[in-house]
Design an enzyme around this catalytic site. Structure first.
Site, PDB file in Angstrom:
ATOM      1  N   LYS A  56      62.527  40.030  47.280  1.00  0.00           N
ATOM      2  CA  LYS A  56      61.961  39.427  46.053  1.00  0.00           C
ATOM      3  C   LYS A  56      60.436  39.189  46.378  1.00  0.00           C
ATOM      4  O   LYS A  56      60.241  38.742  47.590  1.00  0.00           O
ATOM      5  CB  LYS A  56      62.597  38.449  45.361  1.00  0.00           C
ATOM      6  CG  LYS A  56      63.896  38.661  44.732  1.00  0.00           C
ATOM      7  CD  LYS A  56      64.725  37.440  43.942  1.00  0.00           C
ATOM      8  CE  LYS A  56      65.826  37.811  43.254  1.00  0.00           C
ATOM      9  NZ  LYS A  56      66.648  36.449  42.668  1.00  0.00           N
ATOM     10  N   TYR A  72      56.950  28.741  49.440  1.00  0.00           N
ATOM     11  CA  TYR A  72      56.865  30.136  48.813  1.00  0.00           C
ATOM     12  C   TYR A  72      57.631  29.822  47.115  1.00  0.00           C
ATOM     13  O   TYR A  72      58.464  28.917  46.983  1.00  0.00           O
ATOM     14  CB  TYR A  72      57.703  31.133  49.547  1.00  0.00           C
ATOM     15  CG  TYR A  72      59.179  30.774  49.724  1.00  0.00           C
ATOM     16  CD1 TYR A  72      59.387  30.049  51.094  1.00  0.00           C
ATOM     17  CD2 TYR A  72      60.303  30.697  49.124  1.00  0.00           C
ATOM     18  CE1 TYR A  72      60.298  29.843  51.532  1.00  0.00           C
ATOM     19  CE2 TYR A  72      61.535  30.591  49.538  1.00  0.00           C
ATOM     20  CZ  TYR A  72      61.590  30.208  50.829  1.00  0.00           C
ATOM     21  OH  TYR A  72      62.861  29.439  51.458  1.00  0.00           O
ATOM     22  N   CYS A 115      70.977  43.414  69.506  1.00  0.00           N
ATOM     23  CA  CYS A 115      71.848  43.110  70.792  1.00  0.00           C
ATOM     24  C   CYS A 115      73.222  43.031  70.257  1.00  0.00           C
ATOM     25  O   CYS A 115      74.324  42.810  71.148  1.00  0.00           O
ATOM     26  CB  CYS A 115      71.200  41.738  71.437  1.00  0.00           C
ATOM     27  SG  CYS A 115      71.208  40.459  70.240  1.00  0.00           S
ATOM     28  N   VAL A 165      26.170  30.432  29.103  1.00  0.00           N
ATOM     29  CA  VAL A 165      24.921  31.266  29.569  1.00  0.00           C
ATOM     30  C   VAL A 165      24.883  32.052  30.955  1.00  0.00           C
ATOM     31  O   VAL A 165      25.471  31.429  31.897  1.00  0.00           O
ATOM     32  CB  VAL A 165      23.642  30.164  29.803  1.00  0.00           C
ATOM     33  CG1 VAL A 165      22.525  30.769  29.968  1.00  0.00           C
ATOM     34  CG2 VAL A 165      23.563  29.441  28.228  1.00  0.00           C
ATOM     35  N   LYS A 193      26.576  32.757  36.296  1.00  0.00           N
ATOM     36  CA  LYS A 193      27.165  32.121  35.178  1.00  0.00           C
ATOM     37  C   LYS A 193      27.525  30.811  34.966  1.00  0.00           C
ATOM     38  O   LYS A 193      28.180  30.425  35.993  1.00  0.00           O
ATOM     39  CB  LYS A 193      28.758  32.910  34.922  1.00  0.00           C
ATOM     40  CG  LYS A 193      28.505  34.497  34.712  1.00  0.00           C
ATOM     41  CD  LYS A 193      29.804  35.183  34.726  1.00  0.00           C
ATOM     42  CE  LYS A 193      29.783  36.426  34.449  1.00  0.00           C
ATOM     43  NZ  LYS A 193      30.931  37.302  34.239  1.00  0.00           N
ATOM     44  N   THR A 227      27.333  36.176  41.088  1.00  0.00           N
ATOM     45  CA  THR A 227      27.747  37.469  41.282  1.00  0.00           C
ATOM     46  C   THR A 227      26.571  38.506  41.413  1.00  0.00           C
ATOM     47  O   THR A 227      25.265  38.141  41.275  1.00  0.00           O
ATOM     48  CB  THR A 227      28.221  38.103  39.877  1.00  0.00           C
ATOM     49  OG1 THR A 227      27.393  38.011  38.943  1.00  0.00           O
ATOM     50  CG2 THR A 227      29.654  37.290  39.377  1.00  0.00           C
ATOM     51  N   GLU A 228      26.661  39.685  41.612  1.00  0.00           N
ATOM     52  CA  GLU A 228      25.809  40.753  41.910  1.00  0.00           C
ATOM     53  C   GLU A 228      24.782  40.729  40.700  1.00  0.00           C
ATOM     54  O   GLU A 228      25.354  40.688  39.414  1.00  0.00           O
ATOM     55  CB  GLU A 228      26.457  42.088  42.221  1.00  0.00           C
ATOM     56  CG  GLU A 228      25.588  43.151  42.408  1.00  0.00           C
ATOM     57  CD  GLU A 228      26.305  44.534  42.418  1.00  0.00           C
ATOM     58  OE1 GLU A 228      25.708  45.656  42.549  1.00  0.00           O
ATOM     59  OE2 GLU A 228      27.734  44.536  42.265  1.00  0.00           O
ATOM     60  N   MET A 279      22.801  43.018  38.050  1.00  0.00           N
ATOM     61  CA  MET A 279      22.794  44.352  37.410  1.00  0.00           C
ATOM     62  C   MET A 279      21.669  44.500  36.631  1.00  0.00           C
ATOM     63  O   MET A 279      21.811  43.906  35.284  1.00  0.00           O
ATOM     64  CB  MET A 279      24.286  44.614  36.879  1.00  0.00           C
ATOM     65  CG  MET A 279      25.301  44.579  38.001  1.00  0.00           C
ATOM     66  SD  MET A 279      25.334  45.987  38.921  1.00  0.00           S
ATOM     67  CE  MET A 279      26.112  47.214  38.079  1.00  0.00           C
ATOM     68  N   ASP A 292      41.182  42.802  30.430  1.00  0.00           N
ATOM     69  CA  ASP A 292      40.020  42.969  29.374  1.00  0.00           C
ATOM     70  C   ASP A 292      39.074  43.889  29.685  1.00  0.00           C
ATOM     71  O   ASP A 292      37.876  43.422  29.856  1.00  0.00           O
ATOM     72  CB  ASP A 292      39.408  41.292  29.314  1.00  0.00           C
ATOM     73  CG  ASP A 292      38.786  41.226  28.189  1.00  0.00           C
ATOM     74  OD1 ASP A 292      38.608  41.979  27.047  1.00  0.00           O
ATOM     75  OD2 ASP A 292      37.985  40.233  27.841  1.00  0.00           O
TER      76      ASP A 292
END
Length: 630
Positions: free
Chosen positions: A21, A34, A129, A384, A399, A443-444, A446, A490
């Protein structure tokens, strides 16, 4: 540390069933726990168990069973009081990283084992073994027992090791001298200069060699330079020295036929050339620009690099060479059957270094003092967005998350994992500022903004081939996410961005899981973008990679309709009814039947009948290479 592994049932009784699993493992300072894991929703469930670190006796690799499924090829074991816990990693790097980290943390434990079982405990016996007692002593000496030397400050109690058996003693006499632990794993050459961004980094100088010491982290490798200095380097800035092609300016690894023609025509010089990977695996194509009188832009000729039975390369059959660089050097001085000799090497790689996964190794929490705000770019779903710089030199988008718009704690838990996703067609997440409010996501940057706005503004000036290239950019990013079992949830033109070269990159992957507002809320209370959602999401909120495939088909429709709204004449409620009844979006005017067939294949009612992103990418690539069908 945390990672999704496959866990094997522990078979505490001989009659216990054997099953496998998916579980989310989380390693803290004191224990490894876990949890249930729901891969479709990328969510953690209830806690299923935990092991105190001071109870662990051994962490070692296990030999994979013969003919085992691909997802069970990298097993390792965590041995404690109740026996072995078998865990299966997704690759060797992840397995090595966890074994190394756990071994380091348990090195002072009181009850460390000196021998272990290298094979599985199966159906009441050890397969290595054939001993039938589960607590039987191991049959293989742990090689790393003396790797961690104790010192005067060690918490570990001194104890005399067990004497070796006669067979082990003989093997020890014949064994070769131990090798130093820091033997380089491979030699790499820097493709770009790299200036350090934090003290743990190692600077790179283009064309110099470096010795890789540890590549367990996918994005940052520990390396040593020729002067003996050690530190972390970005893995996408280097290439193995045996792969010499990537060090040459004229080699453009993964660009398409149309991009090659665009680059060469932009250069605009007679004999401009580049080498690229062919659409046929394992082959190369030489693209050359030739200009004739009266033709200002020139024409591009494409030649396949051929290989003789003796593994020699040629473009013109009479002139064969041992290597591709020798072949190109010859044709730089002699046309010899080509439309013109190779005069001007062209490359987009040397103009701009790739992005790194974060600002330095392990640096995902960004100090807001290092950020400078330049101008507002817009007001998005989470707040914004501003254009800024990090430490005054690296352009970024910031952001500013408005309070109440996002489940902040859940996002912070996953931000480090999301940052490790590093791919040229994904908008790079550099880091976050979480020690203050509002939270910043960095972020980068653009420069051409949102794809949806770009299509509305410039779409009529774009050719059908350029629109298909945009679709291919997105598909490449999604195939990458698919390979890591990461869902976007999305995918739409509004969540893709365009850089200064017109390349489209996917943004905001996974963020929809943390939305708290009701922008995408259906009457049943589920959160999803209705016009981009398949029946199983509309009916049951069941997300998977195949629901992303459906959304990709709608995004392709957006691209080829130049930014129109899907089902623009319908309300959300009407869209749901429209889809459930089996009706689909019409073919946009810019899309040929071949292109429409690709997007339509994404909208099969049954998720299992939809193609994977890998197959979609292959289909799109074929159309790009044969532009007569576009």
């Amino acid at each position: 540390m945390e990672e999704v592994f496959i866990k094997r049932s522990q078979q505490k009784k001989k009659t216990s069933p054997l099953n496998y699993k998916e579980r989310l493992f989380i390693l803290t300072d004191t224990k490894i726990s876990y949890y249930e894991y729901f891969s479709e929703r990328m969510k953690r469930g209830g806690k299923k168990g935990s092991i105190e670190l001071d109870k662990i006796k051994c962490v070692e690799v296990v030999r994979a069973e013969e003919n085992c499924p691909i997802e069970r090829q990298y097993p390792f074991q965590i041995v404690y009081d109740e026996g072995p816990l078998y865990v299966f990693a997704k690759n060797e790097d992840v397995r090595s990283q966890w074994i190394k980290e756990l071994s380091s943390r348990i090195r002072f434990n009181q009850e460390l084992m000196q021998k272990y079982h290298p094979c599985f405990w199966i159906e009441g016996e050890w397969s290595c073994c054939q001993q039938s007692a589960k607590n039987a002593p191991g049959c293989c000496v742990i090689q790393a027992m003396n790797a961690f030397q104790t010192s005067g400050t060690s918490r570990r109690k001194s104890r005399k090791p067990l004497p070796p058996t006669p067979k082990e003693e003989q093997a020890m006499r014949q064994a070769p001298a131990p090798q130093p632990t820091s033997v380089p794993k491979k030699v790499v050459v820097a493709l770009y200069d790299y200036q350090i961004m934090n003290p743990e980094d190692l600077p790179l100088r283009k064309d110099e060699e470096y010795f890789v010491l540890d590549h367990s982290d996918h994005n940052w490798w520990r390396a040593r330079d020729a002067h003996g200095r050690e530190g972390f380097i970005p893995s996408n800035y280097v290439v193995e020295s045996i792969n010499q092609l990537e060090t040459y300016e004229w080699y453009n690894k993964e660009i398409t036929r149309s991009k090659a023609e665009q680059l060469l025509k932009q250069e605009g010089k007679e004999g401009a050339f580049l080498l690229r990977n062919s659409s046929q695996p394992g082959k190369y194509t030489m693209s050359v620009l030739s200009k004739v009188s009266g033709d200002q832009s020139g024409k591009v000729k494409h030649y396949t690099v051929c290989v003789t039975p003796n593994n020699q390369y040629y473009l013109a059959e009479k002139h064969t060479f041992n290597t591709i660089p020798e072949l190109i050097n010859y044709h730089q001085h002699n046309a010899a059957g080509l439309v013109t000799r190779l005069r001007h090497p062209v490359s987009w790689q040397t103009k701009k270094a790739p992005l790194t996964a974060g600002f330095g190794y392990g640096a995902w929490e960004i100090n807001p003092v290092d950020l400078t705000f330049l101008r507002e770019l817009g007001d998005g779903q989470f707040g914004v967005v501003k254009h800024g710089k990090w430490r005054g030199q690296y352009e970024v988008a910031i952001k500013m998350i408005k309070e109440g718009s996002m489940s902040e704690d859940d996002f912070i838990d996953e931000a480090e994992t999301m940052m490790k996703l590093n791919y040229p067609k994904l908008v790079q997440l550099y880091g976050v500022c979480t020690k203050q409010r509002p939270i910043y996501i960095v972020t980068e940057f653009m420069s051409n903004g949102c794809l949806l706005d770009y299509l509305k503004k410039w779409g009529r000036k774009l050719s059908s081939l350029q629109l298909l290239e945009m679709s291919k950019d997105v598909c490449e990013a999604m195939a990458y996410l698919e390979s890591y079992k990461f869902l976007h949830r999305d995918l739409a033109a509004r969540n893709c961005l365009v850089d200064e070269a017109g390349t489209v990159k996917v943004s905001d992957f996974g963020l929809s899981r943390y939305v708290l507002d009701d922008e995408y809320t259906s009457s049943q209370g589920s959160k999803f973008p209705v016009r981009w959602s398949p029946p199983e999401v509309l009916n049951f909120s069941r997300f998977s990679s195949k629901s992303d495939v459906w959304a990709f088909g709608v995004l392709m429709w957006e691209i080829f309709s130049l930014g129109k709204t899907p089902y623009e004449r319908f309300s959300n409620a009407d869209v749901v009814e429209h889809i459930i009844q089996g009706r689909r979006l019409y073919r946009p005017q810019q899309a040929t039947e071949h292109v429409y067939n690709i997007m339509y294949s994404c909208w099969d009612e049954k998720a299992e009948n939809r193609p994977t992103f890998s197959l979609l990418l292959s289909n799109i690539q074929e159309l790009v290479e044969d532009d007569s069908q576009i």
